[in-house]
Design an enzyme around this catalytic site. Structure first.
Site, mmCIF file in Angstrom:
data_model
loop_
_atom_site.group_PDB
_atom_site.id
_atom_site.type_symbol
_atom_site.label_atom_id
_atom_site.label_comp_id
_atom_site.label_asym_id
_atom_site.label_seq_id
_atom_site.Cartn_x
_atom_site.Cartn_y
_atom_site.Cartn_z
ATOM 1 N N GLU A 1 18.951 -43.451 5.513
ATOM 2 C CA GLU A 1 19.610 -42.190 5.144
ATOM 3 C C GLU A 1 19.569 -41.964 3.638
ATOM 4 O OE1 GLU A 1 20.504 -39.861 7.089
ATOM 5 O OE2 GLU A 1 20.780 -40.791 9.040
ATOM 6 N N ARG B 1 17.458 -38.753 2.173
ATOM 7 C CA ARG B 1 18.249 -37.670 1.562
ATOM 8 C C ARG B 1 18.268 -37.776 0.035
ATOM 9 N NH1 ARG B 1 22.921 -36.107 5.929
ATOM 10 N NH2 ARG B 1 22.194 -37.471 7.565
ATOM 11 N N ASP C 1 11.627 -41.171 16.279
ATOM 12 C CA ASP C 1 11.029 -39.916 15.792
ATOM 13 C C ASP C 1 10.206 -39.943 14.502
ATOM 14 O OD1 ASP C 1 13.418 -40.359 14.427
ATOM 15 O OD2 ASP C 1 14.385 -38.484 14.994
ATOM 16 N N GLU D 1 15.723 -29.370 13.887
ATOM 17 C CA GLU D 1 14.400 -29.669 14.476
ATOM 18 C C GLU D 1 13.748 -28.500 15.208
ATOM 19 O OE1 GLU D 1 17.128 -31.619 14.808
ATOM 20 O OE2 GLU D 1 16.558 -33.239 13.449
HETATM 21 C C1 DMJ Z 1 17.816 -35.455 9.439
HETATM 22 O O1 DMJ Z 1 18.598 -36.239 8.629
HETATM 23 C C2 DMJ Z 1 16.403 -35.935 9.488
HETATM 24 O O2 DMJ Z 1 15.612 -34.918 9.968
HETATM 25 C C3 DMJ Z 1 16.210 -37.161 10.306
HETATM 26 O O3 DMJ Z 1 14.864 -37.545 10.423
HETATM 27 C C4 DMJ Z 1 16.772 -37.005 11.671
HETATM 28 N N1 DMJ Z 1 17.824 -36.093 11.805
HETATM 29 C C5 DMJ Z 1 18.484 -35.407 10.788
HETATM 30 C C6 DMJ Z 1 18.785 -33.973 11.145
HETATM 31 O O4 DMJ Z 1 18.970 -33.724 12.456
#
Ligand code: DMJ
Length: 622
Positions: A249, A253, A382, A516
């Site tokens: 995270e 971010r 993902d 998404e």
């Molecule tokens: C985001 O922080 C990023 O896209 C991450 O890869 C997965 N999900 C959240 C938002 O849904």
């Protein structure tokens, strides 16, 4: 007694006989006159001589230029103040004459010549700074900044798109202003209770919304807000915290947000902070295999994994979503370690057998063996797939290993996980030890955009086929929104027990402002220009405005099937970083952050393609 000594030229013996009081008054008066005349003279000299500022600095601040002249001049030993003044005046006159001559000279030059001179001077400065060790204040090498194209866009030509784009900017303003008003400096905003909110993903690092929103503010040309955010970063963003953070995270971010802010604006503070944070994350890789821990204490450098993860494993989507940022960290810092760490992850993965060619979500960082055989293109898996493709694109299509891993993985996903419902909706299921769970997460909906982005490079004439798959996934995800009361998508939807694209479990019915589905609309719009994607995006805007907007910002909702929204009271930082950015780009022209120059990290932070051409990569890591 002291009067005669104080007034040697006015106190005569005669005056001694006069009345002492009147005599002192006269003396005082004369003294005052002499003093004021002297002071007027001094000030006159200082302020009315030409270039008085230089003299003032010489008097009060010991200007080195003046000092050098007076100390090293030929007659410095015996010159009085008048001599000094003359020399200073002569120097000022000379400087003015030189400046005039220079200006005259420049005026006679042709514009190309002037340009050449400017370039020469610039190059000289660059060389000089390299000569000083090539380091800036924070031990970073000198990097010549070039802004990649499309950092900002322009107004779309047709009025409807223009208005819609303006509407998204207005939404961004409401989200940002509310955060600024009620939660400035906190990680996120609670828009209903109007206060700050912090999740433990960031330990005690602060300002997640500020860093996540920087690039969205920039591309939407909200420069006053961008500057305020920059000042906050300069003064308050602090990574010296004794707290455990999520490596993934914080990377997507904070590191991603800072890197994008640097590449868009050229402001050094962002490069410095990104590298500083990157260095703090490096101890996470201290495991027997080099597969990083999920959690890291930034002060002690001690890492561990989530207690719930199968057999102490690290998570595929976490250790597999560092590549883009770490390649840029090496480029911007000149330190190859970042790139080496993420390349090693690939090595470990490539040595392992993959069940049906699939990548399980769990991998033990001590033994280097897979944990539970659970495979997902949604949560836990993902962005690993996303980063394989984007690593290839970001390397100017030179990273053939990333390319092969991506297309092989996608083939395995198509064979083992992709299915069609009885009414013809394509979905990507989850795989548990060979058995399928017919559920698709909101998170999985990003795959439509990913597959479209990769379709162009697909092997064996599969481009068309992959574009169809991408369009099908976009349609399914749109259905998951359309089949709810609030027209917002649930966290996960199922294709079993007689339902299609609908959430059946209460704990899967929430919507937390995730991006998404809109992300996929944006990619599909760019590649097809089919107007339905803009329409679907606009439907989502209306639902957000109707059900998520509150006086204090935007909030997620607990049940998208309920007729009235029950707010969860969190404005996620990714709402500003991703959801609103992808919406803005959906209603912008294609030359705004064009795909051949920029690649988006998984938090929608744009990173520039690293060109093959060596001249564009002065700090390239071999
Ligand atoms: C985001 O922080 C990023 O896209 C991450 O890869 C997965 N999900 C959240 C938002 O849904």
């Amino acid at each position: 007694m002291p009067v005669p000594t104080l007034l040697p030229f006015t106190a005569t013996p005669n005056r001694k006989s006069a009345s002492p009081t009147s005599f002192r008054l006269t003396e005082k008066f004369i003294l005052l006159l002499v003093f004021s005349a002297f002071i007027t003279l001094c000030f006159g000299a200082i302020f009315f001589l030409p270039d008085s500022s230089k003299l003032l600095s010489g008097v009060f601040f010991h200007s080195s230029a003046v000092e050098t002249n007076t100390r090293t001049g030929p007659d410095s030993g015996d010159s009085g103040s008048a001599g000094n003044e003359d020399r200073v005046l002569a120097k000022i006159r000379k400087d003015h004459e030189n400046a005039l001559l220079e200006a005259k000279d420049t005026l006679q030059k042709r514009p190309e010549q002037i340009q050449q001179d400017i370039k020469k001077e610039k190059d000289q400065l660059v060389e000089e700074s390299k000569g000083q060790g090539g380091k800036d204040g924070n031990n970073l090498p000198f990097v010549e900044y070039h802004r990649p194209p499309g950092a900002t866009g322009h107004e779309p030509l047709d009025a409807e798109t223009r208005d819609r784009r303006a509407k998204i900017k207005e939404m961004m303003k409401h989200a940002w202003d509310s955060y600024r008003r009620y939660a400035w400096g906190s990680n996120e905003l609670r828009p209903v209770s109007k206060q700050g909110h912090s999740s433990n993903l960031f330990g005690s690092i602060k300002g997640a919304t500020i860093v996540d929103a920087l690039d969205s503010l920039y591309i939407m040309e909200m420069f006053e807000e961008f500057d305020a955010a920059k000042v906050w970063v300069e003064k308050n963003l602090d990574f010296n915290v004794n707290a455990e953070v999520s490596v993934f995270e914080v990377n997507i971010r904070f590191v991603g947000g800072l890197l994008s802010a640097y590449y868009l604006s050229g402001e050094e503070v962002f490069r410095r902070k990104a590298v500083e944070l990157g260095e703090k994350l490096l101890p996470a890789f201290k495991t027997p295999t080099g597969i990083p821990w999920a959690l890291l204490n930034l002060k002690s450098g001690i890492g561990r994994n989530w207690p719930w993860a199968s057999g102490g494993s690290s998570i595929l989507a976490e250790y597999g979503t560092l590549h883009l940022e770490f390649m840029h960290l090496s480029k911007l810092s000149g330190n190859p370690e970042f790139a080496q760490k993420v390349m090693n992850i690939r090595k470990v993965l490539n040595r392992l057998d993959k069940p049906q060619g699939l990548y399980p979500n769990y991998l033990n960082p001590n033994s280097g063996q897979w944990g539970q055989h659970h495979v997902s293109v949604g949560g836990l898996g993902d962005s690993f797939y996303e980063y394989l493709l984007k690593a290839w694109l970001m390397s100017d299509k030179t990273d053939d290993e990333g390319k092969k891993m991506y297309y092989d993985a996608l083939q395995a996903i198509e064979t083992n996980l992709m299915r069609k419902s009885s009414s013809g909706l394509t979905y990507i299921a989850e795989w548990k030890g060979g058995l399928l769970e017919h559920k698709m997460g909101h998170l999985t909906c990003f795959a439509g955009g990913m597959i479209a982005l990769g379709a162009d490079g697909a092997p064996s004439d599969k481009t068309g086929h992959q574009m169809e798959q991408a369009a099908e996934i976009a349609r399914t995800c749109h259905e998951s929104y359309a089949r709810t009361a609030l027209k917002l998508g649930p966290e996960a939807f199922r294709f079993d027990g007689g339902v299609e694209a609908i959430a059946t479990r209460q704990n899967e019915k929430y919507f937390i402002l995730r991006p998404e589905v809109i992300e996929t609309y944006m990619y599909m719009w760019r590649f097809t220009h089919d107007p339905k994607y803009r329409e679907w995006g606009w439907e989502a805007v209306q639902a957000l405005e109707q059900h998520c907007k509150v006086e204090g910002g935007y909030s997620g909702v607990r049940d998208v099937y309920a007729s009235t929204p029950n707010h969860d009271d969190v404005q996620q930082s990714f709402y500003l970083a991703e959801t609103l950015k992808y919406l803005y780009l959906l209603f912008s022209d294609d030359d705004h952050l064009p795909f051949d120059h920029w690649v988006f990290n998984t938090e929608a932070h744009p990173l520039p393609v690293i060109r093959k051409d060596k001249t564009d990569r002065p700090n390239e890591v071999e």
